[in-house]
Design an enzyme around this catalytic site. Structure first.
Site, PDB file in Angstrom:
ATOM      1  N   LEU A   1       0.835  -1.200   0.000  1.00 22.81           N
ATOM      2  CA  LEU A   1       0.000   0.000   0.000  1.00 22.81           C
ATOM      3  C   LEU A   1       0.871   1.251   0.000  1.00 22.81           C
ATOM      4  CD1 LEU A   1      -2.800   1.341   0.213  1.00 22.81           C
ATOM      5  CD2 LEU A   1      -2.599   1.134   2.714  1.00 22.81           C
ATOM      6  N   GLU A   2       1.913   1.269   0.818  1.00 23.92           N
ATOM      7  CA  GLU A   2       2.819   2.431   0.872  1.00 23.92           C
ATOM      8  C   GLU A   2       3.529   2.632  -0.464  1.00 23.92           C
ATOM      9  OE1 GLU A   2       3.929   1.916   5.634  1.00 23.92           O
ATOM     10  OE2 GLU A   2       5.208   1.074   4.048  1.00 23.92           O
TER      11      GLU A   2
END
Length: 620
Positions: A500-501
């Site tokens: 996600l990051e």
């Protein structure tokens, strides 16, 4: 030589005149004119071979002819002064020393014959004598090109034969020996090629060269037939076998069927030479002279305004001539016209080079113009210094490009804190395991915050309890200027937050351009193990590699390379004190206000923080 001939002629005429008053010439002893020793009549003979001395008085038949002098009552006497003796002694004929007309024969010569010999021509009223030197050499005293050469005391004669042509080669002095021989002399021929150290006795195993009697006949001349030819003459006299050896240097030349006109090779036609007034000028002329006769003298000369140099009154002009090449009889001769202290008015003069031989003539004009001065030395030095400086700068940049880039950024770089509303300098994304967490917290965070002064966001440390992981992650990434991704084998395999990051950072970098992603390789990763997001990032982004203990020092290449990718950091003294005060409420409120504003713009967080005091306590 002219005075010698005239004196001989005077003595000859005086010798034929009668004494005055009818007085008998027998009453007075004739005065003998001594011509000293002749430097041109010296003779060398090989020990054990036959040889002869010719009286130099008869070298000019127009003055002295043996037959006419005998008819006039002159008698030829021979004397010798041997080495180590002071008195001349007359020579009487013997089986070894014999007189034949104007010659004294030695058949054969011995080492004791070395010395000075005098021939005297006299009658009752006149006398003339001249001396010559005889040297008898041992075979080991003769210089030979190769060991197989027969020793020869007499200098070699020269013969020139046209390529593909023919010629008859006769042994020198053969006819003279035939007069003294009791029978027909025989000749043995040798061919020596010094460059190959090869000696061959006739027959030479080919049909182009055949011996006909005493002569050697060339039917087809080739390059390989050049070299030294030796002929040894054998004859009988009074029961003794005598011999002598002569040498002939045979050279192949271009055949007479080719054109033999002279030509000028330099200067070329329509050449304009530049000259400087006041300088020494050299004009070069090179002519090609095809061989016509070996003894022909080629002519090459300069003219100035139609006058040869010997007719010029100007001593500034001189010329030198030399032969620069020789090719199968063809000669290449160079003539250099030297002009001292060239004047501007000399530009109006006509300079011509001319060549001439028996077949033709050619001339060529040299055009001159004044040389316009150019600072060639200065330009050359300047260009050399410039190239040297460029090379030095290239080497310096190649070695210290990181240091130079960091120095440039520190002087001219823009502090991004003044141009955006971001809260963090760096957001660190990493795999959630103990090894990488230890590397991030104890190494990356410590150096970035404490040593380099960057504000670092680490989710597990800076996130507030009770929030949504997805919203919090996207919010932190959106409020950061750089996303630092620690790439390792465990990245993106320990959960979905790391992916996600990474995806949020790549999308933010691609869409808004306000976020840059930095890849830090903590441990090597196989290419096939990279997820799709990492492969996309690796194509467009540089990879900073961590090399263990080698990268721990702040001056290592890892930290320099990482600082190039990080924002320019300029922290004033007051701002540093303000950031060290972790309990300043106004600073925390400003941070929260910036966070809420960013969340509302991105649509990721819908609820604002209602209790600032609680946030301050959590942040503490």
């Amino acid at each position: 030589m002219a005075s010698f001939i005239s004196t001989l002629l005077f003595l000859f005429l005086m010798g034929g005149a009668s004494p005055a008053g009818g007085q008998s010439s027998e009453l007075t002893e004739p005065m003998c004119y001594d011509w000293g020793e002749s430097s041109e009549a010296g003779v060398s003979v090989l020990e054990g071979e036959s040889g002869w001395l010719s009286c130099p008085l008869f070298s000019h038949p127009s003055v002295y002819n043996y037959t006419s002098t005998q008819s006039a009552g002159h008698t030829l006497f021979w004397y010798r002064l041997l080495q180590g003796q002071d008195l001349e002694e007359p020579i009487t004929s013997s089986s070894r020393l014999s007189k034949d007309r104007e010659r004294l024969w030695l058949q054969p010569a011995t080492s004791d014959d070395t010395g000075q010999y005098i021939c005297m021509l006299r009658n009752k009223s006149s006398c003339s004598k001249i001396a010559m030197r005889l040297t008898v050499l041992r075979p080991d005293q003769v210089v030979r090109g190769v060991d197989c050469e027969p020793p020869v005391a007499v200098a070699a004669t020269s013969e020139y034969i046209g390529l593909q042509g023919g010629k008859r080669l006769d042994c020198p002095d053969l006819q003279d020996a035939a007069k003294m021989a009791d029978g027909e002399p025989t000749v043995t021929w040798y061919h020596v090629r010094r460059e190959l150290s090869m000696c061959r006795q006739y027959p030479f195993w080919n049909n182009e060269r055949q011996q006909n009697g005493a002569s050697l006949r060339f039917y087809v001349m080739l390059d390989s037939y050049q070299g030294l030819y030796f002929c040894t003459v054998h004859y009988q006299r009074r029961g003794k076998t005598l011999n002598f050896t002569r040498s002939i240097n045979v050279t192949a030349i271009y055949p007479p069927t080719v054109p033999k006109y002279p030509s000028i090779l330099r200067p070329p036609k329509d050449l304009v030479s530049t000259v400087k007034p006041g300088s020494k000028v050299r004009l070069n002329c090179t002519g090609h002279f095809p061989i016509i006769r070996p003894d022909a003298v080629p002519e090459i000369w300069w003219t100035v305004d139609g006058k040869t140099l010997d007719k010029l009154a100007d001593q500034r002009f001189s010329q030198t001539t030399r032969q620069v090449d020789y090719d199968r009889g063809d000669r290449f001769i160079e003539n250099v016209l030297l002009i001292q202290d060239f004047q501007s008015e000399d530009l109006n003069k006509e300079f011509n080079c001319s060549v001439k031989n028996e077949r033709g003539f050619e001339t060529r004009r040299v055009q001159l113009r004044e040389d316009v001065w150019l600072p060639s030395v200065e330009l050359g030095c300047g260009l050399g210094v410039t190239l040297l400086l460029m090379l030095l700068l290239f080497v310096v940049y190649h070695v210290f490009w990181l240091e130079l880039l960091l120095l440039y950024r520190s002087w001219f770089g823009t502090d991004e804190r003044h141009t955006d509303d971001k809260e963090y300098d760096v957001y660190i994304s990493y795999a959630r395991n103990s090894e990488e967490e230890q590397f991030v917290l104890s190494t990356l965070r410590r150096v970035l915050e404490n040593e380099l002064g960057y504000s670092v966001c680490i989710f597990d440390r800076d996130s507030l309890p009770g929030g949504t992981i997805t919203d919090e992650t996207l919010s932190f990434v959106a409020r950061s200027r750089r996303l630092l991704v620690v790439v390792s084998p465990g990245y993106a395999s320990q959960g979905s937050q790391a992916l996600l990051e990474l995806k949020a950072g790549i999308d933010g970098m691609a869409l808004g351009g306000h976020l840059r992603v930095i890849l830090v390789q903590y441990k090597p990763v196989q290419r096939h193990s990279w997820v799709r997001e990492l492969r996309r990032a690796r194509v467009a982004l540089a990879l900073v590699r961590w090399q263990g203990d080698k990268s721990r020092e702040l001056t290592s290449r890892f930290w320099k390379r990482l600082r190039v990718e990080l924002p320019v950091r300029r922290v004033g003294r007051e701002e540093e004190e303000e950031e060290e005060e972790g309990g300043n409420k106004e600073a925390v409120l400003m941070r929260l206000h910036s966070q809420n504003s960013t969340n509302s713009q991105t649509g990721l967080i819908s609820n604002t923080v209602k209790d600032p005091q609680k946030v301050l306590n959590c942040a503490s």
